[in-house]
Scaffold this active site. Structure first.
Site, mmCIF file in Angstrom:
data_model
loop_
_atom_site.group_PDB
_atom_site.id
_atom_site.type_symbol
_atom_site.label_atom_id
_atom_site.label_comp_id
_atom_site.label_asym_id
_atom_site.label_seq_id
_atom_site.Cartn_x
_atom_site.Cartn_y
_atom_site.Cartn_z
ATOM 1 N N ASN A 10 -31.438 4.997 -50.858
ATOM 2 C CA ASN A 10 -32.115 6.272 -51.136
ATOM 3 C C ASN A 10 -31.484 6.907 -52.386
ATOM 4 O OD1 ASN A 10 -32.569 9.114 -51.114
ATOM 5 N ND2 ASN A 10 -33.209 9.004 -48.980
ATOM 6 N N ASP A 12 -32.359 9.813 -53.890
ATOM 7 C CA ASP A 12 -32.629 11.251 -54.040
ATOM 8 C C ASP A 12 -31.470 12.014 -54.680
ATOM 9 O OD1 ASP A 12 -34.941 10.730 -52.647
ATOM 10 O OD2 ASP A 12 -34.292 11.726 -50.803
ATOM 11 N N HIS A 13 -30.246 11.616 -54.323
ATOM 12 C CA HIS A 13 -29.103 12.435 -54.752
ATOM 13 C C HIS A 13 -28.765 12.268 -56.222
ATOM 14 C CE1 HIS A 13 -28.672 14.273 -50.967
ATOM 15 N NE2 HIS A 13 -28.820 13.101 -50.396
ATOM 16 N N ARG A 21 -28.695 20.441 -63.518
ATOM 17 C CA ARG A 21 -28.476 20.802 -64.905
ATOM 18 C C ARG A 21 -29.791 20.951 -65.677
ATOM 19 N NH1 ARG A 21 -24.232 20.440 -68.681
ATOM 20 N NH2 ARG A 21 -22.932 21.173 -66.985
ATOM 21 N N HIS A 46 -37.587 10.584 -51.515
ATOM 22 C CA HIS A 46 -38.231 11.649 -50.741
ATOM 23 C C HIS A 46 -38.765 12.700 -51.710
ATOM 24 C CE1 HIS A 46 -37.606 14.815 -47.260
ATOM 25 N NE2 HIS A 46 -38.840 14.826 -47.731
ATOM 26 N N ARG A 48 -39.930 15.982 -51.894
ATOM 27 C CA ARG A 48 -40.005 17.182 -51.045
ATOM 28 C C ARG A 48 -41.015 18.148 -51.623
ATOM 29 N NH1 ARG A 48 -35.271 17.639 -47.324
ATOM 30 N NH2 ARG A 48 -36.235 19.608 -46.755
ATOM 31 N N ARG A 52 -37.047 19.636 -54.949
ATOM 32 C CA ARG A 52 -35.649 19.981 -55.258
ATOM 33 C C ARG A 52 -34.877 18.795 -55.844
ATOM 34 N NH1 ARG A 52 -33.198 20.689 -49.228
ATOM 35 N NH2 ARG A 52 -34.958 22.113 -49.102
ATOM 36 N N HIS A 53 -35.302 17.571 -55.548
ATOM 37 C CA HIS A 53 -34.620 16.432 -56.201
ATOM 38 C C HIS A 53 -35.647 15.515 -56.870
ATOM 39 C CE1 HIS A 53 -35.257 14.870 -52.152
ATOM 40 N NE2 HIS A 53 -34.210 15.491 -51.627
ATOM 41 N N GLU A 73 -40.827 8.722 -48.843
ATOM 42 C CA GLU A 73 -40.597 9.676 -47.758
ATOM 43 C C GLU A 73 -41.309 10.969 -48.059
ATOM 44 O OE1 GLU A 73 -36.828 11.223 -46.285
ATOM 45 O OE2 GLU A 73 -36.080 9.199 -46.547
ATOM 46 N N THR A 103 -30.818 18.991 -45.711
ATOM 47 C CA THR A 103 -31.328 17.623 -45.639
ATOM 48 C C THR A 103 -32.217 17.553 -44.411
ATOM 49 O OG1 THR A 103 -30.695 15.284 -45.532
ATOM 50 C CG2 THR A 103 -29.265 16.835 -44.369
ATOM 51 N N THR A 104 -32.777 16.379 -44.130
ATOM 52 C CA THR A 104 -33.684 16.266 -42.982
ATOM 53 C C THR A 104 -32.854 16.330 -41.697
ATOM 54 O OG1 THR A 104 -34.923 14.775 -44.428
ATOM 55 C CG2 THR A 104 -35.659 14.945 -42.154
ATOM 56 N N GLU A 154 -38.190 5.067 -37.683
ATOM 57 C CA GLU A 154 -36.839 5.156 -38.218
ATOM 58 C C GLU A 154 -36.097 6.138 -37.326
ATOM 59 O OE1 GLU A 154 -36.164 5.067 -42.379
ATOM 60 O OE2 GLU A 154 -34.331 6.265 -42.243
ATOM 61 N N HIS A 197 -29.715 7.950 -41.919
ATOM 62 C CA HIS A 197 -29.182 9.301 -42.088
ATOM 63 C C HIS A 197 -27.691 9.372 -41.800
ATOM 64 C CE1 HIS A 197 -29.100 13.598 -42.659
ATOM 65 N NE2 HIS A 197 -30.326 13.486 -43.124
ATOM 66 N N GLY A 198 -26.957 9.738 -42.845
ATOM 67 C CA GLY A 198 -25.532 10.021 -42.681
ATOM 68 C C GLY A 198 -24.634 8.804 -42.629
ATOM 69 N N GLY A 219 -28.306 6.783 -48.375
ATOM 70 C CA GLY A 219 -28.366 7.455 -49.665
ATOM 71 C C GLY A 219 -27.102 8.215 -50.022
ATOM 72 N N HIS A 220 -26.892 9.343 -49.382
ATOM 73 C CA HIS A 220 -25.882 10.298 -49.823
ATOM 74 C C HIS A 220 -24.503 9.671 -50.002
ATOM 75 C CE1 HIS A 220 -22.997 13.656 -49.227
ATOM 76 N NE2 HIS A 220 -23.816 14.230 -50.072
HETATM 77 N N1 PXP Z 1 -33.737 8.113 -43.795
HETATM 78 C C1 PXP Z 1 -34.416 9.279 -43.831
HETATM 79 C C2 PXP Z 1 -35.733 9.330 -43.121
HETATM 80 C C3 PXP Z 1 -33.907 10.401 -44.515
HETATM 81 O O1 PXP Z 1 -34.587 11.565 -44.529
HETATM 82 C C4 PXP Z 1 -32.696 10.270 -45.210
HETATM 83 C C5 PXP Z 1 -32.157 11.425 -45.988
HETATM 84 O O2 PXP Z 1 -32.991 11.756 -47.025
HETATM 85 C C6 PXP Z 1 -32.041 9.033 -45.180
HETATM 86 C C7 PXP Z 1 -32.569 7.978 -44.444
HETATM 87 C C8 PXP Z 1 -30.750 8.795 -45.905
HETATM 88 O O3 PXP Z 1 -29.780 9.641 -45.390
HETATM 89 P P1 PXP Z 1 -28.400 9.796 -46.174
HETATM 90 O O4 PXP Z 1 -28.736 10.319 -47.517
HETATM 91 O O5 PXP Z 1 -27.636 10.762 -45.337
HETATM 92 O O6 PXP Z 1 -27.780 8.435 -46.230
#
Ligand code: PXP
Length: 249
Positions: A10, A12-13, A21, A46, A48, A52-53, A73, A103-104, A154, A197-198, A219-220
């Protein structure tokens, strides 16, 4: 039965940092192409509602430039449905979205939104996208996901990861057991199972060990770790830990 476990990255970050910036750097599309070159099985982005990203032009560029599948997403809004129908990404992952959240934070309530989601999903499927619903590890939500026409669920691993990092090991283990049970159940009724997630180096192994899980979306942590060791090496280490988990080490 334990099939190859895919790693979806992912990006997004990267866009979060760019947008902090303004301007074009760092470019999330460049990160996606690097992730692809480093062995990502798919890219998740994602879009949104508040942009935002990831922004619309990122989705255009990802669709044009990626060779691996894009997992798009989005929230179940009319605007996002129109965008998905225009691009026809490989996969659409529907997530709940609240403007104020960072976040979600939770999974979708498919049970409560059953009729609307069935109608919402039908044209996306007809356009050729695989539909994934982001839900908690809950049988009623899994059954409802199947009913409304999803091919993939998921499962949200946020609570499992949070408990791990807070040192609440009994709670963490209960969340992991719920993810395991839900994966077996969802696979048993014909759904493909993803988890995300996470996830971090420390938490990925036990999740990768669940044989019914086909894909992890991360992702993060990976993007953060890329600051220290680069995206390719961070992904290689994540993949190593996934493989060890999968092999039961
Ligand atoms: N899966 C879904 C459906 C998510 O919404 C996210 C966060 O955007 C992720 C996976 C990835 O999560 P993380 O960025 O915490 O790894």
């Amino acid at each position: 039965m334990s099939e190859k476990l895919r790693l979806g990255v992912n990006i997004d970050h990267v866009a979060t940092v760019r947008n902090a910036r303004g301007g074009g750097d760092p470019d999330p599309v460049r990160a996606a192409l690097m992730a692809e070159a480093a062995g990502a099985d798919g890219i998740t982005a994602h879009l949104r509602e508040d942009r935002r990203h990831i922004v619309d032009a990122d989705i255009e560029a990802l669709m044009a430039q990626l060779s691996v599948p894009l997992n798009f997403e989005m929230a179940a809004t009319d605007e996002m449905q129109a965008i998905a129908l225009r691009h026809k990404p490989h996969a659409v992952c529907i997530v709940p979205e609240k403007r104020e959240e960072r976040t979600t934070e939770g999974g979708l309530d498919v049970v409560a939104d059953d009729n609307r989601l069935a109608t919402y999903i039908a044209p996306l499927r007809a356009a050729g996208s695989r539909i994934s619903l982001f839900i908690g590890a809950d049988r009623a939500q899994i059954d409802a996901s199947k009913r409304v026409g999803a091919e993939v669920v998921e499962l949200h691993s946020g609570a499992y990861c949070d408990f791990h990092h807070e040192g609440k090991l009994a709670e963490r283990d209960a969340e992991l057991a719920a993810l395991r049970e839900a994966s077996t159940y969802a696979h048993g009724i014909g759904l493909e199972v993803h988890i995300g997630h996470g996830l971090t180096f420390d938490t990925v192994g036990p999740v990768a060990a669940i044989p019914e899980v086909r894909e992890l979306n991360i992702g993060h942590f990976l993007i953060g770790e890329a600051i220290f060791q680069g995206l390719g090496p961070a992904m290689a280490e994540m993949r190593r830990r996934m493989d060890l988990g999968r092999a039961g080490a």
